[in-house]
Design an enzyme around this catalytic site. Structure first.
Site, PDB file in Angstrom:
ATOM      1  N   GLU A 124      53.802  47.305  32.260  1.00  0.00           N
ATOM      2  CA  GLU A 124      52.915  47.493  31.121  1.00  0.00           C
ATOM      3  C   GLU A 124      51.617  48.162  31.557  1.00  0.00           C
ATOM      4  O   GLU A 124      51.152  47.959  32.675  1.00  0.00           O
ATOM      5  CB  GLU A 124      52.627  46.130  30.465  1.00  0.00           C
ATOM      6  CG  GLU A 124      53.894  45.578  29.819  1.00  0.00           C
ATOM      7  CD  GLU A 124      53.763  44.166  29.259  1.00  0.00           C
ATOM      8  OE1 GLU A 124      54.517  43.849  28.338  1.00  0.00           O
ATOM      9  OE2 GLU A 124      52.920  43.385  29.739  1.00  0.00           O
ATOM     10  N   CYS A 173      44.192  50.636  31.993  1.00  0.00           N
ATOM     11  CA  CYS A 173      44.481  49.553  32.925  1.00  0.00           C
ATOM     12  C   CYS A 173      45.941  49.739  33.344  1.00  0.00           C
ATOM     13  O   CYS A 173      46.846  49.643  32.506  1.00  0.00           O
ATOM     14  CB  CYS A 173      44.259  48.222  32.215  1.00  0.00           C
ATOM     15  SG  CYS A 173      44.736  46.799  33.186  1.00  0.00           S
ATOM     16  N   CYS A 218      54.726  40.831  40.574  1.00  0.00           N
ATOM     17  CA  CYS A 218      53.620  40.740  41.530  1.00  0.00           C
ATOM     18  C   CYS A 218      54.042  39.966  42.766  1.00  0.00           C
ATOM     19  O   CYS A 218      54.840  39.043  42.693  1.00  0.00           O
ATOM     20  CB  CYS A 218      52.410  40.061  40.877  1.00  0.00           C
ATOM     21  SG  CYS A 218      50.924  40.149  41.913  1.00  0.00           S
ATOM     22  N   CYS A 229      49.179  33.702  41.787  1.00  0.00           N
ATOM     23  CA  CYS A 229      48.036  33.094  41.102  1.00  0.00           C
ATOM     24  C   CYS A 229      48.546  32.235  39.945  1.00  0.00           C
ATOM     25  O   CYS A 229      49.300  32.704  39.094  1.00  0.00           O
ATOM     26  CB  CYS A 229      47.086  34.170  40.580  1.00  0.00           C
ATOM     27  SG  CYS A 229      46.508  35.289  41.870  1.00  0.00           S
ATOM     28  N   CYS A 285      48.063  33.338  36.109  1.00  0.00           N
ATOM     29  CA  CYS A 285      48.403  34.705  35.692  1.00  0.00           C
ATOM     30  C   CYS A 285      49.870  34.812  35.274  1.00  0.00           C
ATOM     31  O   CYS A 285      50.769  34.384  36.006  1.00  0.00           O
ATOM     32  CB  CYS A 285      48.115  35.672  36.834  1.00  0.00           C
ATOM     33  SG  CYS A 285      48.524  37.382  36.430  1.00  0.00           S
ATOM     34  N   GLY A 335      50.697  43.520  39.181  1.00  0.00           N
ATOM     35  CA  GLY A 335      50.849  43.771  40.611  1.00  0.00           C
ATOM     36  C   GLY A 335      49.575  43.682  41.414  1.00  0.00           C
ATOM     37  O   GLY A 335      48.469  43.642  40.867  1.00  0.00           O
ATOM     38  N   GLU A 336      49.743  43.632  42.716  1.00  0.00           N
ATOM     39  CA  GLU A 336      48.618  43.602  43.642  1.00  0.00           C
ATOM     40  C   GLU A 336      48.571  44.974  44.331  1.00  0.00           C
ATOM     41  O   GLU A 336      49.414  45.281  45.175  1.00  0.00           O
ATOM     42  CB  GLU A 336      48.821  42.473  44.662  1.00  0.00           C
ATOM     43  CG  GLU A 336      47.862  42.479  45.826  1.00  0.00           C
ATOM     44  CD  GLU A 336      46.394  42.669  45.447  1.00  0.00           C
ATOM     45  OE1 GLU A 336      45.877  41.940  44.582  1.00  0.00           O
ATOM     46  OE2 GLU A 336      45.752  43.579  46.013  1.00  0.00           O
ATOM     47  N   SER A 373      41.311  46.692  41.712  1.00  0.00           N
ATOM     48  CA  SER A 373      41.046  45.253  41.711  1.00  0.00           C
ATOM     49  C   SER A 373      42.086  44.556  42.581  1.00  0.00           C
ATOM     50  O   SER A 373      43.281  44.773  42.435  1.00  0.00           O
ATOM     51  CB  SER A 373      41.120  44.726  40.277  1.00  0.00           C
ATOM     52  OG  SER A 373      40.945  43.324  40.261  1.00  0.00           O
ATOM     53  N   SER A 411      39.080  39.683  42.769  1.00  0.00           N
ATOM     54  CA  SER A 411      39.287  38.542  41.869  1.00  0.00           C
ATOM     55  C   SER A 411      39.003  37.274  42.652  1.00  0.00           C
ATOM     56  O   SER A 411      39.866  36.783  43.366  1.00  0.00           O
ATOM     57  CB  SER A 411      40.726  38.545  41.355  1.00  0.00           C
ATOM     58  OG  SER A 411      40.980  39.767  40.703  1.00  0.00           O
ATOM     59  N   LEU A 412      37.801  36.802  42.522  1.00  0.00           N
ATOM     60  CA  LEU A 412      37.381  35.684  43.376  1.00  0.00           C
ATOM     61  C   LEU A 412      37.751  34.332  42.758  1.00  0.00           C
ATOM     62  O   LEU A 412      38.484  33.557  43.358  1.00  0.00           O
ATOM     63  CB  LEU A 412      35.871  35.785  43.632  1.00  0.00           C
ATOM     64  CG  LEU A 412      35.364  34.926  44.783  1.00  0.00           C
ATOM     65  CD1 LEU A 412      35.931  35.395  46.107  1.00  0.00           C
ATOM     66  CD2 LEU A 412      33.842  34.948  44.834  1.00  0.00           C
ATOM     67  N   HIS A 413      37.216  34.049  41.599  1.00  0.00           N
ATOM     68  CA  HIS A 413      37.524  32.847  40.805  1.00  0.00           C
ATOM     69  C   HIS A 413      37.102  31.522  41.422  1.00  0.00           C
ATOM     70  O   HIS A 413      37.009  30.520  40.712  1.00  0.00           O
ATOM     71  CB  HIS A 413      39.014  32.771  40.442  1.00  0.00           C
ATOM     72  CG  HIS A 413      39.520  33.961  39.686  1.00  0.00           C
ATOM     73  ND1 HIS A 413      38.867  34.463  38.597  1.00  0.00           N
ATOM     74  CD2 HIS A 413      40.603  34.762  39.886  1.00  0.00           C
ATOM     75  CE1 HIS A 413      39.538  35.524  38.141  1.00  0.00           C
ATOM     76  NE2 HIS A 413      40.579  35.730  38.912  1.00  0.00           N
ATOM     77  N   ASN A 433      42.421  34.060  29.346  1.00  0.00           N
ATOM     78  CA  ASN A 433      43.469  34.327  28.361  1.00  0.00           C
ATOM     79  C   ASN A 433      44.617  33.371  28.614  1.00  0.00           C
ATOM     80  O   ASN A 433      45.316  33.499  29.614  1.00  0.00           O
ATOM     81  CB  ASN A 433      43.935  35.779  28.493  1.00  0.00           C
ATOM     82  CG  ASN A 433      42.780  36.724  28.297  1.00  0.00           C
ATOM     83  OD1 ASN A 433      42.097  36.680  27.285  1.00  0.00           O
ATOM     84  ND2 ASN A 433      42.515  37.552  29.298  1.00  0.00           N
ATOM     85  N   CYS A 460      43.755  40.636  30.253  1.00  0.00           N
ATOM     86  CA  CYS A 460      43.901  40.315  31.682  1.00  0.00           C
ATOM     87  C   CYS A 460      44.831  39.134  31.883  1.00  0.00           C
ATOM     88  O   CYS A 460      44.647  38.087  31.267  1.00  0.00           O
ATOM     89  CB  CYS A 460      42.558  39.876  32.274  1.00  0.00           C
ATOM     90  SG  CYS A 460      41.418  41.186  32.589  1.00  0.00           S
TER      91      CYS A 460
HETATM   92  N1  SAH Z   1      46.258  41.691  41.547  1.00  0.00           N
HETATM   93  C1  SAH Z   1      45.005  42.286  41.191  1.00  0.00           C
HETATM   94  C2  SAH Z   1      45.009  43.042  39.881  1.00  0.00           C
HETATM   95  C3  SAH Z   1      45.702  42.410  38.676  1.00  0.00           C
HETATM   96  S1  SAH Z   1      44.956  41.074  37.805  1.00  0.00           S
HETATM   97  C4  SAH Z   1      43.918  41.259  41.207  1.00  0.00           C
HETATM   98  O1  SAH Z   1      44.210  40.088  41.359  1.00  0.00           O
HETATM   99  O2  SAH Z   1      42.763  41.626  41.121  1.00  0.00           O
HETATM  100  C5  SAH Z   1      43.586  41.679  36.925  1.00  0.00           C
HETATM  101  C6  SAH Z   1      42.533  40.595  36.686  1.00  0.00           C
HETATM  102  O3  SAH Z   1      42.942  39.643  35.693  1.00  0.00           O
HETATM  103  C7  SAH Z   1      42.236  39.781  37.928  1.00  0.00           C
HETATM  104  O4  SAH Z   1      40.860  39.626  38.068  1.00  0.00           O
HETATM  105  C8  SAH Z   1      42.908  38.455  37.618  1.00  0.00           C
HETATM  106  O5  SAH Z   1      42.405  37.424  38.381  1.00  0.00           O
HETATM  107  C9  SAH Z   1      42.652  38.331  36.146  1.00  0.00           C
HETATM  108  N2  SAH Z   1      43.511  37.377  35.456  1.00  0.00           N
HETATM  109  C10 SAH Z   1      44.760  36.996  35.776  1.00  0.00           C
HETATM  110  N3  SAH Z   1      45.231  36.119  34.878  1.00  0.00           N
HETATM  111  C11 SAH Z   1      44.258  35.944  33.965  1.00  0.00           C
HETATM  112  C12 SAH Z   1      44.153  35.159  32.768  1.00  0.00           C
HETATM  113  N4  SAH Z   1      45.151  34.418  32.346  1.00  0.00           N
HETATM  114  N5  SAH Z   1      43.013  35.236  32.055  1.00  0.00           N
HETATM  115  C13 SAH Z   1      41.987  36.027  32.477  1.00  0.00           C
HETATM  116  N6  SAH Z   1      42.034  36.789  33.579  1.00  0.00           N
HETATM  117  C14 SAH Z   1      43.147  36.735  34.324  1.00  0.00           C
END
Ligand code: SAH
Length: 346
Positions: free
Chosen positions: A94, A107, A114, A118, A121, A165-166, A197, A220-222, A296, A339
């Site tokens: 997608e 995007c 992937c 995570c 995700c 994907g990463e 990213s 993507s730190l979180h 999300n 996202c």
């Molecule tokens: N693998 C890469 C790029 C894809 S994810 C990465 O991790 O950066 C794109 C962004 O969406 C990342 O910052 C990820 O952490 C975030 N993301 C993943 N699941 C999400 C969700 N359910 N709600 C909000 N952001 C999310």
């Protein structure tokens, strides 16, 4: 249809020129065809109108142009467009077009599924099926550029590798695609308008710095403690925050470019004062800006958006520490285009 003809877009410009010489033609023909394949994004030899019929037939006999097909397109009430893109082997990825008053951002996906896991995700649930080829990444951008011109009367202005994907697990192909996107022989887009990213693969972040890439880096730190981060991003066990930090310091020393941190705040996961303080501390290692992303939901009860009060607290503490922070509202939620929601539902 299965064919053992070679995909012509796997050839470099020089290889294409050599091919024509071998056919007893001029190397210049290679340049012409190359222009059709990339700059004009032709999906069939038929389209190459300044190439003779015989030559087009000869190309047809030797090669295929594997290209993507937009299988279905959904449009959100906020203008976001999501494409389900069919690859030549039938797999689907997608990509999303996000219009704002000042930008249109694509995007794009870098893998089918992937490699990472995570917990929050939706794409992670698909597992990794394969890497995308450079042309499959390029084609997603072309498709979105066309849609942007068609629906919004303007070309694409920015690209983020935040689809499925990463990207750093498919580094070579992503770099080749970006080379085509930024080259005057491709789309000619400035690398400053592109953001890769990553979940944070330290070795690859250092490699990018060594390679002198000119695009932007988002991580993507979180979470900024290993305990919390590993609980939601299990690969953090293999690539702990100390390694990530070192690679980011290395990146900054080499590129002098700020890093963006993507951060979602979840109830009971990273919403304590200790989480906030750990994050602020991490933000001070390397010049950065922060994007707080709205969560999300993907149907897992463990993950719930933290309260507005906690968001306020994060913003206050970050601002007190002079860290630039943006809150990103979700786009395209109603069509699962936001996202972390890309999971080939349809
Ligand atoms: N693998 C890469 C790029 C894809 S994810 C990465 O991790 O950066 C794109 C962004 O969406 C990342 O910052 C990820 O952490 C975030 N993301 C993943 N699941 C999400 C969700 N359910 N709600 C909000 N952001 C999310």
């Amino acid at each position: 249809m299965v064919t053992n003809k070679k995909d012509i877009r796997a050839l470099s410009k020089q290889q294409l020129r050599d091919f024509f010489i071998k056919q007893g033609d001029k190397s210049f023909r290679g340049n012409q065809v190359y222009e059709w394949l990339w700059q004009k994004a032709a999906h069939s030899f038929e389209d190459m109108t300044n190439i003779s019929k015989e030559t087009r037939q000869m190309l047809e006999d030797h090669f295929v142009i594997n290209h993507i097909e937009v299988d279905s397109m959904q449009r959100s009430s906020d203008g976001t467009i999501k494409n389900a893109v069919r690859l030549h082997d039938g797999l689907i990825v997608e990509s999303v077009l996000i219009p704002t008053p000042t930008r249109t951002t694509a995007c794009v996906s870098s893998q089918v599924g992937c490699s990472l896991d995570c917990k929050f995700c939706a794409t992670a649930r698909l597992k990794r099926m394969r890497n995308l080829n450079p042309d499959e990444i390029y084609d997603q951008v072309i498709a979105i550029d066309n849609e942007s011109r068609h629906y919004y009367n303007r070309p694409l202005s920015n690209i983020v590798f935040m689809g499925m994907g990463e990207p750093l697990m498919n580094y070579n192909n992503v770099i080749k695609a970006i080379d085509k996107i930024t080259s005057p022989e491709g789309l000619g887009m400035s690398p400053r308008r592109i953001t890769l990213s990553t979940s944070g693969i330290p070795k690859m972040i250092k490699k990018m710095a060594d390679d002198g890439v000119k695009f932007n880096l988002a991580v993507s730190l979180h979470a900024a403690t290993d305990q919390v981060r590993t609980s939601i991003m299990p690969f953090n066990d293999t690539f702990p925050l100390q390694d990530l930090r070192e690679s980011l310091e290395y990146w900054y020393a080499k590129t002098k470019r700020k890093i963006s941190y993507e951060y979602v705040i979840w109830k009971g996961i990273n919403d304590s004062e200790a989480d906030i303080q750990a994050f602020v501390k991490f933000c001070k290692y390397v010049p950065c800006k922060v994007n707080i992303i709205e969560y999300n939901p993907i149907g897992d009860v463990h993950f719930q958006q933290a309260s507005p009060k906690i968001l306020e607290r994060y913003l206050t503490v970050l601002e007190q520490n002079n860290i630039v922070v943006n809150v990103r509202r979700s786009r395209g939620k109603d069509i699962d285009a936001a996202c972390g929601q890309l999971a080939n539902k349809s």
